[in-house]
Design an enzyme around this catalytic site. Structure first.
Site, PDB file in Angstrom:
ATOM      1  N   THR A  83      36.184   6.420  24.119  1.00 41.12           N
ATOM      2  CA  THR A  83      37.339   5.673  24.620  1.00 41.12           C
ATOM      3  C   THR A  83      37.085   5.412  26.086  1.00 41.12           C
ATOM      4  OG1 THR A  83      38.924   6.734  23.128  1.00 41.12           O
ATOM      5  CG2 THR A  83      39.809   5.975  25.212  1.00 41.12           C
ATOM      6  N   ARG A 116      44.015   3.871  10.131  1.00 44.40           N
ATOM      7  CA  ARG A 116      44.104   5.070  10.984  1.00 44.40           C
ATOM      8  C   ARG A 116      44.319   4.685  12.457  1.00 44.40           C
ATOM      9  NH1 ARG A 116      41.220   7.202  15.659  1.00 44.40           N
ATOM     10  NH2 ARG A 116      41.399   9.458  15.607  1.00 44.40           N
ATOM     11  N   VAL A 117      45.220   5.385  13.106  1.00 46.23           N
ATOM     12  CA  VAL A 117      45.473   5.193  14.536  1.00 46.23           C
ATOM     13  C   VAL A 117      45.271   6.536  15.224  1.00 46.23           C
ATOM     14  CG1 VAL A 117      47.246   4.646  16.253  1.00 46.23           C
ATOM     15  CG2 VAL A 117      47.089   3.294  14.155  1.00 46.23           C
ATOM     16  N   GLY A 118      44.559   6.529  16.328  1.00 42.27           N
ATOM     17  CA  GLY A 118      44.305   7.775  17.056  1.00 42.27           C
ATOM     18  C   GLY A 118      45.313   7.997  18.170  1.00 42.27           C
ATOM     19  N   ASP A 119      44.908   8.808  19.124  1.00 43.36           N
ATOM     20  CA  ASP A 119      45.788   9.150  20.248  1.00 43.36           C
ATOM     21  C   ASP A 119      45.843   8.063  21.312  1.00 43.36           C
ATOM     22  OD1 ASP A 119      43.021   9.678  20.765  1.00 43.36           O
ATOM     23  OD2 ASP A 119      43.637  10.633  22.638  1.00 43.36           O
ATOM     24  N   THR A 175      40.077  11.575  25.754  1.00 42.23           N
ATOM     25  CA  THR A 175      39.124  11.015  24.812  1.00 42.23           C
ATOM     26  C   THR A 175      38.775  12.121  23.818  1.00 42.23           C
ATOM     27  OG1 THR A 175      36.991   9.908  24.537  1.00 42.23           O
ATOM     28  CG2 THR A 175      37.133  11.534  26.290  1.00 42.23           C
ATOM     29  N   GLY A 176      38.177  11.741  22.708  1.00 41.07           N
ATOM     30  CA  GLY A 176      37.813  12.738  21.708  1.00 41.07           C
ATOM     31  C   GLY A 176      38.615  12.560  20.437  1.00 41.07           C
TER      32      GLY A 176
HETATM   33  N1  ASP Z   1      40.427   9.289  21.029  1.00 42.00           N
HETATM   34  C1  ASP Z   1      39.817   8.254  20.231  1.00 42.00           C
HETATM   35  C2  ASP Z   1      40.456   8.247  18.872  1.00 42.00           C
HETATM   36  O1  ASP Z   1      40.734   9.296  18.330  1.00 42.00           O
HETATM   37  C3  ASP Z   1      38.351   8.371  20.089  1.00 42.00           C
HETATM   38  C4  ASP Z   1      37.603   8.924  21.264  1.00 42.00           C
HETATM   39  O2  ASP Z   1      38.072   8.885  22.383  1.00 42.00           O
HETATM   40  O3  ASP Z   1      36.493   9.448  21.099  1.00 42.00           O
HETATM   41  O4  ASP Z   1      40.632   7.191  18.332  1.00 42.00           O
END
Ligand code: ASP
Length: 277
Positions: A138, A166-169, A189-190
């Site tokens: 991200t 799917r939706v992330g953070d 991120t993550g």
């Molecule tokens: N946080 C992002 C998600 O879960 C991915 C990432 O930052 O690695 O969509």
């Protein structure tokens, strides 16, 4: 580096923090070689590139788009949601339709490279969201302008080969990004699912409000996540934060996460300490 260069240029030419973070992350959204953001982001398991982004300003105004296809700059659509609608989040087809109404162009986000990788992935179709820590990233950016006002932006294509929808953070205010102009800002991120469970960025800003430094707050944020995941090593999270004084900090689960800081002192790549060595 290109993104922070751009943001600094905007601040130096009199732009505010909101302009800086928007213009900054747009650089990565447009960069096809960055395969985790914008055009060139990796697709979901059905082969569609779906993007998530949010933006937040000094007054707590915010805008977000989730699971949006065919638009290179979701961060600018998120800003339009914030400024042109009474809403905060627009999703999927509705977000895309709104983007066209605002003058954004339709563009195929899949590139030769991501198409090839996807075709390769299809052969086994293994869904390893939590195991492979290399298939997602991200860009989150936090800025303070000359007036001392803050803003933040966060944009991503999310986990590669995710379940459709799917939706992330990253587009969730409080999870992937939070700004409180009295205190500071944080972004993540993550593996987004873990960040959402602790409302990570909001938590970090609140910890700074209670007196923790950005570094201490990021460490506590990761520790909260690890407490819910005792012994688990198969995922990465990285937080970064800035307070009103311009002090910054970052922390992550595994080594390897760095962040760029641009200030009057120049451009620095900050290595971040981690929960696991
Ligand atoms: N946080 C992002 C998600 O879960 C991915 C990432 O930052 O690695 O969509």
């Amino acid at each position: 580096m290109n993104a922070t260069n751009k943001a600094w240029e905007v601040l130096k030419s009199g732009g505010n923090a909101l302009d800086a973070v928007e213009q900054g992350v747009r650089v990565e959204e447009a960069d096809e070689t960055n395969e985790t953001v914008g055009k060139g982001g990796r697709p979901d398991r059905d082969g569609n590139v779906t993007l998530d982004a949010c933006i937040m300003d000094k007054d707590g105004n915010c805008g977000s788009v989730v699971c949006m296809e065919n638009i290179v700059h979701p961060i600018s659509v998120a800003r339009k949601v914030m400024e042109e609608t009474p809403h905060i989040i627009l999703a999927g087809k509705g977000a895309e339709k709104f983007a066209y109404e605002q003058g954004f162009k339709k563009e195929d986000l899949l590139t030769e490279s991501t198409k090839k990788q996807y075709e390769e992935w299809l052969k086994k179709s293994e869904y390893e969201t939590t195991i492979n820590i290399e298939n997602h990233d991200t860009i989150g950016m936090l800025a303070i302008d000359e007036k001392g006002d803050m803003a933040g932006a966060c944009t991503t294509s999310g986990m590669a080969y995710k379940v459709a929808g799917r939706v992330g953070d990253s587009p969730i205010i409080g999870a992937g990004l939070f700004i409180d102009n009295e205190v500071g800002g944080a972004t993540a991120t993550g593996v987004g699912e873990e960040v959402i469970r602790t409302v990570g960025s909001f938590l970090i800003v609140e910890l700074m409000r209670q007196g923790k430094s950005p570094q201490e707050a990021c460490e506590e944020g990761v520790k909260r996540i690890m407490k819910k995941n005792e012994g688990r090593k198969d995922f990465q999270i990285g937080f970064l934060a800035i307070n009103k004084n311009g002090e910054t900090g970052g922390y992550c689960v595994h080594p390897g996460f760095t962040y760029r800081e641009y200030s009057e002192n120049g451009h620095e790549n900050r290595k971040v300490t981690s929960f696991y060595e």
